[in-house]
Design a protein around this motif. Structure first.
Motif, short mmCIF file in Angstrom:
data_model
loop_
_atom_site.label_atom_id
_atom_site.label_comp_id
_atom_site.label_asym_id
_atom_site.label_seq_id
_atom_site.Cartn_x
_atom_site.Cartn_y
_atom_site.Cartn_z
N ALA A 1 2.88 46.45 11.37
CA ALA A 1 3.65 47.63 10.97
C ALA A 1 4.02 48.47 12.19
N ALA B 1 -1.45 52.24 6.92
CA ALA B 1 -1.39 52.36 5.46
C ALA B 1 -2.76 52.64 4.87
N LYS B 2 -3.77 51.99 5.44
CA LYS B 2 -5.14 52.23 4.99
C LYS B 2 -6.10 51.70 6.05
#
Length: 332
Positions: free
Chosen positions: A30, A153-154
């Motif tokens: 990402a 994102a996490k």
């Protein structure tokens, strides 16, 4: 073998291990995608490249550990850098920072109170500030001259609490900056070796033949007319398994080794009338004192020899080198 987990627990361990790697790999992918439309890394690298002082890297907690690693990587690849603990900086260590430096502040939340306390002082000095946060709207991000987005994102932590994927992304981005600067500076193996003299690469690239060769009376050498028996005595006394054969100007004309002696015994019964010139190998391999020791290793490996002569610019014998000398020096 001690069995700690039952089969169900072991499967759970492996499941979480794979999941952690997947989450962290996804986070880096990402980041890679974000950088395709974001020039922040280029702008940050430009600041660091132009820095005439040192790169100061700072962070609290887990971010502090990552900051130390980034500073160490920068320093070892041609960009002078150091870690400063923000808590200590507020109590005197900020005096290490100058206007000629560049400052990298790392905080995933972008709200670390210890960092926010010292950064106004850094800004007033005119020191360029690069922030690495996961929150572009945070106070730290807003203070920075360049903001590097390390959002994920996490976290890999099942509770989504412990910094895992975010620290991995931060470390990877720090490595990316270091590599970009390394290339921009034209940093090469020789430069790396100079900053790692105690490592294997440092020894290989900084050790010269003159540093490990035997010299003076430790060099086995005889003249061409001496009896073979006397040459064998020289080999035994000097303990190199060979002797050089030199002319009046001390230029090598041949070499005779233990291996040559074993092969000679198979062919000749009476040595009494032989001189060393009768049995020596002419035109022996040689290296120069200023050559790297690894160059001598390469020649030895190519020609499957264990000893080499060392000659100066006038081709006069100044040293001798045994494969064991190179092993002791940890060149090989």
């Amino acid at each position: 073998m001690l069995k700690v987990f039952d089969d169900k627990q072991a499967r759970r361990v492996m499941e979480l291990a794979r999941e952690t790697l997947d989450i962290e790999a996804d986070a880096i992918r990402a980041l890679h995608t974000r950088l395709e439309s974001d020039d922040s890394v280029a702008r940050a690298a430009a600041i660091l490249f132009a820095c005439t002082g040192r790169v100061v890297v700072s962070g609290m907690g887990k971010s502090g550990h990552i900051a130390r690693k980034i500073a160490a990587t920068l320093a070892s690849t041609g960009t002078p850098a150091m870690f400063v603990h923000p808590g200590e900086a507020a109590h005197g260590d900020l005096g290490m920072v100058t206007a000629q430096d560049a400052f990298i502040a790392i905080s995933y939340s972008g709200e670390s109170s210890e960092l926010l306390e010292i950064l106004p002082v850094v800004k007033r000095m005119g020191t360029p500030l690069i922030a690495m946060t996961g929150k572009p709207q945070s106070r730290l991000a807003q203070l920075a001259d360049v903001h590097l987005d390390i959002s994920v994102a996490k976290e890999a932590c099942p509770l989504n609490l412990a910094p895992t994927a975010s620290t991995t992304v931060t470390l990877a981005l720090g490595d990316a900056l270091a590599v970009a600067l390394l290339d921009a500076r034209g940093f090469r193996e020789e430069d790396f070796a100079r900053s790692h003299p105690g490592g294997a690469l440092g020894r290989r690239l900084l050790t010269h033949v003159r540093d490990v060769m035997r010299s003076g009376d430790a060099i086995p050498a005889v003249s061409p007319g001496v009896p073979l028996a006397k040459a064998l005595l020289e080999i035994t006394q000097k303990g190199m398994g060979m002797t050089a054969v030199v002319d009046e100007e001390r230029r090598p004309v041949g070499v005779f080794t233990d291996g040559d002696l074993r092969r000679l015994i198979e062919r000749v019964q009476d040595f009494s009338r032989l001189t060393i010139s009768d049995v020596m190998h002419p035109n022996p391999r040689r290296v120069h004192p200023d050559q790297l020791a690894v160059d001598a290793v390469a020649v030895m490996e190519e020609f499957r020899i264990n000893q080499m002569l060392v000659t100066d610019a006038d081709d006069k014998l100044v040293g001798a080198l045994h494969i064991h000398d190179l092993t002791r020096a940890k060149v090989i």
